[in-house]
Design a protein around this motif. Structure first.
Motif, PDB file in Angstrom:
ATOM      1  N   SER A 137       0.830  -1.205   0.000  1.00 17.81           N
ATOM      2  CA  SER A 137       0.000   0.000   0.000  1.00 17.81           C
ATOM      3  C   SER A 137       0.867   1.259   0.000  1.00 17.81           C
ATOM      4  CB  SER A 137      -0.917   0.027   1.223  1.00 17.81           C
ATOM      5  OG  SER A 137      -1.865  -0.996   1.144  1.00 17.81           O
ATOM      6  N   ALA A 138       1.929   1.242   0.795  1.00 21.91           N
ATOM      7  CA  ALA A 138       2.814   2.408   0.863  1.00 21.91           C
ATOM      8  C   ALA A 138       3.498   2.656  -0.480  1.00 21.91           C
ATOM      9  CB  ALA A 138       3.851   2.213   1.966  1.00 21.91           C
ATOM     10  N   VAL A 139       3.903   1.596  -1.167  1.00 24.86           N
ATOM     11  CA  VAL A 139       4.526   1.742  -2.488  1.00 24.86           C
ATOM     12  C   VAL A 139       3.515   2.314  -3.477  1.00 24.86           C
ATOM     13  CG1 VAL A 139       5.486   0.459  -4.456  1.00 24.86           C
ATOM     14  CG2 VAL A 139       6.305  -0.022  -2.153  1.00 24.86           C
ATOM     15  N   SER A 140       2.281   1.830  -3.432  1.00 24.23           N
ATOM     16  CA  SER A 140       1.240   2.359  -4.326  1.00 24.23           C
ATOM     17  C   SER A 140       0.981   3.837  -4.055  1.00 24.23           C
ATOM     18  CB  SER A 140      -0.060   1.573  -4.161  1.00 24.23           C
ATOM     19  OG  SER A 140       0.121   0.255  -4.588  1.00 24.23           O
ATOM     20  N   ARG A 141       0.886   4.206  -2.771  1.00 24.25           N
ATOM     21  CA  ARG A 141       0.676   5.618  -2.413  1.00 24.25           C
ATOM     22  C   ARG A 141       1.856   6.467  -2.872  1.00 24.25           C
ATOM     23  NH1 ARG A 141      -0.944   3.383   2.400  1.00 24.25           N
ATOM     24  NH2 ARG A 141       1.001   4.010   3.392  1.00 24.25           N
ATOM     25  N   PHE A 142       3.071   5.937  -2.673  1.00 22.33           N
ATOM     26  CA  PHE A 142       4.270   6.662  -3.082  1.00 22.33           C
ATOM     27  C   PHE A 142       4.234   6.950  -4.579  1.00 22.33           C
ATOM     28  CE2 PHE A 142       8.484   6.414  -5.001  1.00 22.33           C
ATOM     29  CZ  PHE A 142       9.120   7.475  -4.386  1.00 22.33           C
ATOM     30  N   ARG A 143       3.927   5.937  -5.376  1.00 25.44           N
ATOM     31  CA  ARG A 143       3.896   6.119  -6.830  1.00 25.44           C
ATOM     32  C   ARG A 143       2.783   7.080  -7.255  1.00 25.44           C
ATOM     33  NH1 ARG A 143       5.365  -0.155  -7.930  1.00 25.44           N
ATOM     34  NH2 ARG A 143       7.619   0.133  -7.895  1.00 25.44           N
ATOM     35  N   ALA A 144       1.630   6.995  -6.606  1.00 28.77           N
ATOM     36  CA  ALA A 144       0.531   7.912  -6.931  1.00 28.77           C
ATOM     37  C   ALA A 144       0.913   9.345  -6.564  1.00 28.77           C
ATOM     38  CB  ALA A 144      -0.738   7.497  -6.195  1.00 28.77           C
ATOM     39  N   ASP A 145       1.521   9.531  -5.392  1.00 31.01           N
ATOM     40  CA  ASP A 145       1.950  10.864  -4.980  1.00 31.01           C
ATOM     41  C   ASP A 145       3.024  11.401  -5.917  1.00 31.01           C
ATOM     42  OD1 ASP A 145       0.182  10.691  -2.895  1.00 31.01           O
ATOM     43  OD2 ASP A 145       1.709  10.334  -1.351  1.00 31.01           O
ATOM     44  N   LEU A 146       3.913  10.530  -6.361  1.00 26.83           N
ATOM     45  CA  LEU A 146       4.962  10.954  -7.290  1.00 26.83           C
ATOM     46  C   LEU A 146       4.348  11.427  -8.607  1.00 26.83           C
ATOM     47  CD1 LEU A 146       7.996  11.243  -7.774  1.00 26.83           C
ATOM     48  CD2 LEU A 146       8.035   8.861  -8.525  1.00 26.83           C
ATOM     49  N   ARG A 147       3.346  10.696  -9.096  1.00 20.85           N
ATOM     50  CA  ARG A 147       2.658  11.114 -10.332  1.00 20.85           C
ATOM     51  C   ARG A 147       1.969  12.466 -10.153  1.00 20.85           C
ATOM     52  NH1 ARG A 147       1.239   5.697 -10.417  1.00 20.85           N
ATOM     53  NH2 ARG A 147      -0.788   6.163  -9.498  1.00 20.85           N
ATOM     54  N   ASN A 148       1.372  12.668  -8.997  1.00 20.57           N
ATOM     55  CA  ASN A 148       0.649  13.915  -8.737  1.00 20.57           C
ATOM     56  C   ASN A 148       1.581  15.099  -8.498  1.00 20.57           C
ATOM     57  OD1 ASN A 148      -1.812  12.630  -8.983  1.00 20.57           O
ATOM     58  ND2 ASN A 148      -1.924  12.152  -6.801  1.00 20.57           N
ATOM     59  N   ALA A 152      11.148   7.252 -14.516  1.00 20.42           N
ATOM     60  CA  ALA A 152       9.964   6.676 -15.164  1.00 20.42           C
ATOM     61  C   ALA A 152       8.779   7.634 -15.071  1.00 20.42           C
ATOM     62  CB  ALA A 152       9.611   5.333 -14.529  1.00 20.42           C
ATOM     63  N   ASP A 153       8.657   8.307 -13.937  1.00 19.66           N
ATOM     64  CA  ASP A 153       7.552   9.246 -13.774  1.00 19.66           C
ATOM     65  C   ASP A 153       7.739  10.460 -14.683  1.00 19.66           C
ATOM     66  OD1 ASP A 153       5.128  10.137 -12.287  1.00 19.66           O
ATOM     67  OD2 ASP A 153       6.484  11.807 -11.859  1.00 19.66           O
ATOM     68  N   VAL A 154       8.963  10.966 -14.787  1.00 23.36           N
ATOM     69  CA  VAL A 154       9.229  12.126 -15.629  1.00 23.36           C
ATOM     70  C   VAL A 154       8.995  11.772 -17.086  1.00 23.36           C
ATOM     71  CG1 VAL A 154      11.043  13.681 -16.444  1.00 23.36           C
ATOM     72  CG2 VAL A 154      10.816  13.192 -13.999  1.00 23.36           C
ATOM     73  N   ALA A 155       9.324  10.536 -17.496  1.00 25.74           N
ATOM     74  CA  ALA A 155       9.156  10.100 -18.883  1.00 25.74           C
ATOM     75  C   ALA A 155       7.684  10.009 -19.265  1.00 25.74           C
ATOM     76  CB  ALA A 155       9.826   8.757 -19.098  1.00 25.74           C
ATOM     77  N   ASN A 156       6.812   9.763 -18.277  1.00 24.44           N
ATOM     78  CA  ASN A 156       5.374   9.635 -18.586  1.00 24.44           C
ATOM     79  C   ASN A 156       4.781  10.972 -18.559  1.00 24.44           C
ATOM     80  OD1 ASN A 156       5.478   6.878 -18.828  1.00 24.44           O
ATOM     81  ND2 ASN A 156       5.161   6.568 -16.654  1.00 24.44           N
ATOM     82  N   GLU A 199      12.450   5.201 -10.453  1.00 24.87           N
ATOM     83  CA  GLU A 199      11.046   5.599 -10.261  1.00 24.87           C
ATOM     84  C   GLU A 199      10.843   7.047 -10.712  1.00 24.87           C
ATOM     85  OE1 GLU A 199       8.355   3.923  -9.009  1.00 24.87           O
ATOM     86  OE2 GLU A 199       9.381   2.062  -8.500  1.00 24.87           O
ATOM     87  N   ILE A 200      11.784   7.913 -10.343  1.00 25.98           N
ATOM     88  CA  ILE A 200      11.660   9.326 -10.706  1.00 25.98           C
ATOM     89  C   ILE A 200      11.780   9.492 -12.221  1.00 25.98           C
ATOM     90  CG2 ILE A 200      12.762  11.600 -10.504  1.00 25.98           C
ATOM     91  CD1 ILE A 200      13.434  10.746  -7.559  1.00 25.98           C
TER      92      ILE A 200
END
Length: 128
Positions: A66-77, A124-128, A121-122
């Motif tokens: 759950s924490a990993v999912s929240r982290f990735r969602a927060d990173l996208r936002n 990958a997020d910047v690339a999207n 992770e960072i």
């Protein structure tokens, strides 16, 4: 492929073609896996399971997921706030410490979790 494997596969295929697997009991239902790899823990895990509980390491695994999912969602936002990247590096480092601690607690390497590749992770997020 060794000769024994090909014999086994041929026998299975012949049984399937003959319909020997068509009327098995519990067909289409999940297999009951009420077997624990460590016989000394079987009763403890059985009692936890039938009463709706799980071993601590299983609960910790769920919390980490759950924490990993929240982290990735927060990173996208947070794409709109480049200054937040340092905050995410800090959060990811803490999450990686939790993952490493979890890996020390869980009974099998088969359920270990991979630490986050923070920079990956960072990127990958910047690339999207």
């Amino acid at each position: 492929m060794d000769k024994w494997e090909s014999i086994a596969e041929r026998k299975i295929r012949e049984a399937i073609e003959a319909g020997q697997f068509d009327n098995l009991p519990n067909k289409g239902k999940p297999i009951e896996l009420d077997i624990d790899p460590d016989p000394s823990l079987w009763m403890a895990h059985h009692l936890l399971r039938v009463n709706g509980f799980a071993p601590a390491w299983v609960e910790e695994s769920r919390e980490i997921d759950s924490a990993v999912s929240r982290f990735r969602a927060d990173l996208r936002n947070a794409r709109r706030r480049p200054s937040a990247i340092d905050e995410f590096r800090s959060r990811a480092a803490e999450l990686n410490r939790r993952i490493l601690t979890y890996n020390l607690k869980c009974p099998s390497a088969q359920v270990h979790k991979w630490p986050l590749d923070i920079e990956g992770e960072i990127r990958a997020d910047v690339a999207n």
